[in-house]
Write a protein that holds these residues in place. Structure first.
Motif, PDB file in Angstrom:
ATOM      1  N   MET A  27       0.837  -1.169   0.000  1.00 37.03           N
ATOM      2  CA  MET A  27       0.000   0.000   0.000  1.00 37.03           C
ATOM      3  C   MET A  27       0.890   1.243   0.000  1.00 37.03           C
ATOM      4  N   GLU A  28       0.534   2.199  -0.825  1.00 35.61           N
ATOM      5  CA  GLU A  28       1.291   3.439  -0.930  1.00 35.61           C
ATOM      6  C   GLU A  28       0.684   4.486   0.003  1.00 35.61           C
ATOM      7  N   ILE A  29       1.538   5.155   0.761  1.00 37.99           N
ATOM      8  CA  ILE A  29       1.100   6.224   1.659  1.00 37.99           C
ATOM      9  C   ILE A  29       1.814   7.502   1.240  1.00 37.99           C
ATOM     10  N   ILE A  30       1.041   8.535   0.955  1.00 39.55           N
ATOM     11  CA  ILE A  30       1.589   9.823   0.548  1.00 39.55           C
ATOM     12  C   ILE A  30       1.342  10.807   1.687  1.00 39.55           C
ATOM     13  N   VAL A  31       2.403  11.437   2.158  1.00 43.40           N
ATOM     14  CA  VAL A  31       2.301  12.439   3.216  1.00 43.40           C
ATOM     15  C   VAL A  31       2.630  13.785   2.595  1.00 43.40           C
ATOM     16  N   GLN A  32       1.670  14.719   2.659  1.00 45.27           N
ATOM     17  CA  GLN A  32       1.841  16.034   2.042  1.00 45.27           C
ATOM     18  C   GLN A  32       1.786  17.116   3.110  1.00 45.27           C
ATOM     19  N   GLY A  33       2.641  18.100   2.973  1.00 47.19           N
ATOM     20  CA  GLY A  33       2.608  19.267   3.841  1.00 47.19           C
ATOM     21  C   GLY A  33       2.379  20.498   2.989  1.00 47.19           C
ATOM     22  N   HIS A  34       1.205  21.090   3.063  1.00 51.09           N
ATOM     23  CA  HIS A  34       0.887  22.297   2.296  1.00 51.09           C
ATOM     24  C   HIS A  34       1.227  23.508   3.145  1.00 51.09           C
ATOM     25  N   GLN A  35       2.217  24.264   2.710  1.00 51.24           N
ATOM     26  CA  GLN A  35       2.696  25.462   3.406  1.00 51.24           C
ATOM     27  C   GLN A  35       3.110  25.146   4.837  1.00 51.24           C
ATOM     28  N   LEU A  36       3.595  23.914   5.020  1.00 55.51           N
ATOM     29  CA  LEU A  36       3.986  23.464   6.352  1.00 55.51           C
ATOM     30  C   LEU A  36       5.052  22.386   6.181  1.00 55.51           C
ATOM     31  N   ASP A  37       6.153  22.508   6.909  1.00 55.00           N
ATOM     32  CA  ASP A  37       7.191  21.474   6.861  1.00 55.00           C
ATOM     33  C   ASP A  37       6.806  20.353   7.817  1.00 55.00           C
ATOM     34  N   VAL A  38       6.768  19.131   7.300  1.00 54.41           N
ATOM     35  CA  VAL A  38       6.430  17.965   8.106  1.00 54.41           C
ATOM     36  C   VAL A  38       7.732  17.247   8.443  1.00 54.41           C
ATOM     37  N   SER A  39       7.997  17.106   9.731  1.00 49.05           N
ATOM     38  CA  SER A  39       9.254  16.468  10.154  1.00 49.05           C
ATOM     39  C   SER A  39       9.222  14.977   9.827  1.00 49.05           C
ATOM     40  N   SER A  40      10.392  14.372   9.808  1.00 48.47           N
ATOM     41  CA  SER A  40      10.469  12.937   9.504  1.00 48.47           C
ATOM     42  C   SER A  40       9.796  12.113  10.601  1.00 48.47           C
ATOM     43  N   ALA A  41       9.861  12.586  11.837  1.00 43.92           N
ATOM     44  CA  ALA A  41       9.194  11.875  12.939  1.00 43.92           C
ATOM     45  C   ALA A  41       7.675  11.911  12.753  1.00 43.92           C
ATOM     46  N   MET A  42       7.146  13.064  12.301  1.00 41.57           N
ATOM     47  CA  MET A  42       5.697  13.172  12.086  1.00 41.57           C
ATOM     48  C   MET A  42       5.274  12.329  10.888  1.00 41.57           C
ATOM     49  N   ARG A  43       6.102  12.273   9.850  1.00 42.40           N
ATOM     50  CA  ARG A  43       5.809  11.410   8.697  1.00 42.40           C
ATOM     51  C   ARG A  43       5.732   9.950   9.125  1.00 42.40           C
ATOM     52  N   ALA A  64      -5.360   0.786   7.950  1.00 42.53           N
ATOM     53  CA  ALA A  64      -5.529   0.036   6.700  1.00 42.53           C
ATOM     54  C   ALA A  64      -5.624  -1.459   6.964  1.00 42.53           C
ATOM     55  N   ALA A  65      -5.031  -1.919   8.061  1.00 40.34           N
ATOM     56  CA  ALA A  65      -5.104  -3.338   8.399  1.00 40.34           C
ATOM     57  C   ALA A  65      -6.540  -3.758   8.723  1.00 40.34           C
ATOM     58  N   LEU A  66      -7.384  -2.808   9.090  1.00 40.33           N
ATOM     59  CA  LEU A  66      -8.788  -3.109   9.373  1.00 40.33           C
ATOM     60  C   LEU A  66      -9.589  -3.349   8.099  1.00 40.33           C
ATOM     61  N   LEU A  67      -9.093  -2.831   6.971  1.00 36.25           N
ATOM     62  CA  LEU A  67      -9.779  -2.994   5.692  1.00 36.25           C
ATOM     63  C   LEU A  67      -9.167  -4.144   4.912  1.00 36.25           C
ATOM     64  N   LYS A  68      -9.928  -4.686   3.997  1.00 39.78           N
ATOM     65  CA  LYS A  68      -9.392  -5.692   3.099  1.00 39.78           C
ATOM     66  C   LYS A  68      -8.814  -4.993   1.877  1.00 39.78           C
ATOM     67  N   ARG A  69      -7.592  -5.298   1.548  1.00 35.75           N
ATOM     68  CA  ARG A  69      -6.905  -4.810   0.353  1.00 35.75           C
ATOM     69  C   ARG A  69      -6.969  -3.298   0.161  1.00 35.75           C
ATOM     70  N   PRO A  70      -6.462  -2.512   1.082  1.00 43.71           N
ATOM     71  CA  PRO A  70      -6.443  -1.062   0.847  1.00 43.71           C
ATOM     72  C   PRO A  70      -5.518  -0.722  -0.316  1.00 43.71           C
ATOM     73  N   VAL A  71      -5.882   0.310  -1.069  1.00 41.50           N
ATOM     74  CA  VAL A  71      -5.113   0.679  -2.256  1.00 41.50           C
ATOM     75  C   VAL A  71      -4.023   1.691  -1.902  1.00 41.50           C
ATOM     76  N   ASP A  72      -4.425   2.847  -1.406  1.00 40.87           N
ATOM     77  CA  ASP A  72      -3.456   3.866  -1.023  1.00 40.87           C
ATOM     78  C   ASP A  72      -4.089   4.821  -0.026  1.00 40.87           C
ATOM     79  N   ALA A  73      -3.246   5.709   0.499  1.00 44.84           N
ATOM     80  CA  ALA A  73      -3.706   6.694   1.476  1.00 44.84           C
ATOM     81  C   ALA A  73      -2.951   7.993   1.261  1.00 44.84           C
ATOM     82  N   VAL A  74      -3.628   9.094   1.563  1.00 41.41           N
ATOM     83  CA  VAL A  74      -3.016  10.418   1.482  1.00 41.41           C
ATOM     84  C   VAL A  74      -3.246  11.109   2.822  1.00 41.41           C
ATOM     85  N   VAL A  75      -2.166  11.620   3.414  1.00 44.60           N
ATOM     86  CA  VAL A  75      -2.250  12.370   4.670  1.00 44.60           C
ATOM     87  C   VAL A  75      -1.794  13.784   4.361  1.00 44.60           C
TER      88      VAL A  75
END
Length: 104
Positions: free
Chosen positions: A1-17, A28-39
């Motif tokens: 599963m691909e997870i995309i972490v985006q920070g709009h006008q905000l720096d996201v630290s590696s710990a927060m990512r 995602a483990a609660l779902l069957k076959r998740p495709v992707d996620a965007v945070v």
């Protein structure tokens, strides 16, 4: 599963990512076959807005959003809201028969 972490006008630290990725993988483990996620992390005045979008096959996107002064608290609140939605989707559908109707 691909997870995309985006920070709009905000720096996201590696710990927060890393924290966001862990939370999304657990959800995602609660779902069957998740495709992707965007945070998405965004500043909203003095508050921080976090939005999580989880895509699963044959379903529409599951979206949760939260706002808080602290980014970590907003992430946790959004994850809780997403968990509630996932658990609601997994509940069995109640009988659709009208009350008082005789079975065929």
């Amino acid at each position: 599963m691909e997870i995309i972490v985006q920070g709009h006008q905000l720096d996201v630290s590696s710990a927060m990512r890393l924290r966001a990725e862990r939370k999304v993988r657990a959800l995602a483990a609660l779902l069957k076959r998740p495709v992707d996620a965007v945070v998405r992390f965004e500043p909203d005045g003095i508050t921080r807005r976090v939005e999580i979008v989880l895509h699963a096959p044959y379903r529409r996107s599951i979206v949760a959003e939260a706002r808080d002064k602290r980014t970590a608290a907003a992430l946790s609140a959004a994850a809780r809201r997403l968990e509630v939605q996932i658990l609601r989707l997994k509940r069995p559908i109640k009988s659709r028969r009208r009350l008082g109707a005789k079975p065929a």
